[in-house]
Design a protein around this motif. Structure first.
Motif, PDB file in Angstrom:
ATOM      1  N   UNK A  76      32.662  29.818  45.018  1.00 39.76           N
ATOM      2  CA  UNK A  76      32.603  31.263  44.837  1.00 39.76           C
ATOM      3  C   UNK A  76      31.402  31.689  44.016  1.00 39.76           C
ATOM      4  N   UNK A  77      31.132  30.941  42.954  1.00 41.61           N
ATOM      5  CA  UNK A  77      29.963  31.266  42.121  1.00 41.61           C
ATOM      6  C   UNK A  77      28.678  31.055  42.921  1.00 41.61           C
ATOM      7  N   UNK A  85      37.006  36.113  39.837  1.00 40.65           N
ATOM      8  CA  UNK A  85      37.744  34.979  40.397  1.00 40.65           C
ATOM      9  C   UNK A  85      38.683  34.427  39.329  1.00 40.65           C
ATOM     10  N   UNK A  86      39.817  33.951  39.792  1.00 45.84           N
ATOM     11  CA  UNK A  86      40.765  33.311  38.886  1.00 45.84           C
ATOM     12  C   UNK A  86      41.424  32.173  39.652  1.00 45.84           C
ATOM     13  N   UNK A 114      42.227  33.368  43.240  1.00 42.91           N
ATOM     14  CA  UNK A 114      42.502  34.796  43.392  1.00 42.91           C
ATOM     15  C   UNK A 114      41.180  35.549  43.234  1.00 42.91           C
ATOM     16  N   UNK A 115      41.028  36.605  44.002  1.00 38.82           N
ATOM     17  CA  UNK A 115      39.828  37.439  43.921  1.00 38.82           C
ATOM     18  C   UNK A 115      40.210  38.823  43.423  1.00 38.82           C
ATOM     19  N   UNK A 116      39.348  39.384  42.582  1.00 39.75           N
ATOM     20  CA  UNK A 116      39.602  40.724  42.043  1.00 39.75           C
ATOM     21  C   UNK A 116      39.050  41.777  42.980  1.00 39.75           C
ATOM     22  N   UNK A 120      39.433  46.168  43.112  1.00 37.78           N
ATOM     23  CA  UNK A 120      39.976  47.400  42.534  1.00 37.78           C
ATOM     24  C   UNK A 120      40.806  47.115  41.283  1.00 37.78           C
ATOM     25  N   UNK A 121      40.326  46.184  40.454  1.00 39.84           N
ATOM     26  CA  UNK A 121      40.958  45.915  39.168  1.00 39.84           C
ATOM     27  C   UNK A 121      42.150  44.976  39.185  1.00 39.84           C
ATOM     28  N   UNK A 122      42.574  44.531  40.360  1.00 38.72           N
ATOM     29  CA  UNK A 122      43.720  43.614  40.417  1.00 38.72           C
ATOM     30  C   UNK A 122      43.324  42.325  41.135  1.00 38.72           C
ATOM     31  N   UNK A 123      43.959  41.227  40.728  1.00 41.08           N
ATOM     32  CA  UNK A 123      43.712  39.956  41.387  1.00 41.08           C
ATOM     33  C   UNK A 123      44.613  39.840  42.609  1.00 41.08           C
TER      34      UNK A 123
END
Length: 153
Positions: A2-3, A12-13, A24-26, A28-31
């Motif tokens: 991803x990076x 990213x999380x 997980x991808x962010x 609109x402020x949510x993952x």
């Protein structure tokens, strides 16, 4: 991966405590998890609009896992001379891989939408996916057989 394709670190999380693990991808402020397929795809394409790296992005976890196996295989078998560790590692990796594949197929049938990494791979390229899945399983079986043969030699 991803990076590498330009997704900022804060967008990213890695969810390791979940099954299956995922990035997980962010948006609109949510993952968003890959289970939310449409939203996840939209979040991904914000960073890779042409989808140029999508197949690599999906396969990055599988590649990382295989690199770990290939690194530990000679250490367990030849340096430490404990092939049972190698057998345990490879059998676990193989069981998780095949289990996740079966789960992905089952969820695809149930939801009628791509599910998980295998579902995403399949949507992008069926031939490449079939090759990668077959080669990954075959390589793990070969490594497993080599480790087993070391126990009995």
């Amino acid at each position: 991966m991803g990076r590498y394709i330009g997704i900022p670190k804060q967008n990213m999380k890695i969810e390791m405590g979940k099954f299956p693990q995922y990035v997980a991808l962010r948006k609109d402020g949510e993952f968003i998890s890959p289970v939310e397929f449409e939203k996840y795809i939209a979040a991904y394409f914000e960073h890779d609009p042409k989808g140029r790296y999508s197949f690599r992005f999906i396969n990055a976890g599988f590649v990382a896992e295989f690199i770990v196996i290939l690194t530990l295989f000679p250490i367990f078998n030849f340096l430490l001379e404990i092939p049972s560790l190698s057998i345990s590692l490879i059998m676990t990796a193989l069981a998780v891989y095949v289990g996740y594949l079966v789960l992905s197929i089952g969820m695809k049938i149930k939801t009628r939408t791509p599910w998980g990494d295998f579902g995403g791979m399949w949507e992008i390229s069926k031939p490449r996916s079939a090759c990668i899945i077959t080669l990954s399983i075959a390589a793990k079986i070969v490594l497993l057989l080599v480790s087993i043969s070391l126990v009995y030699s």
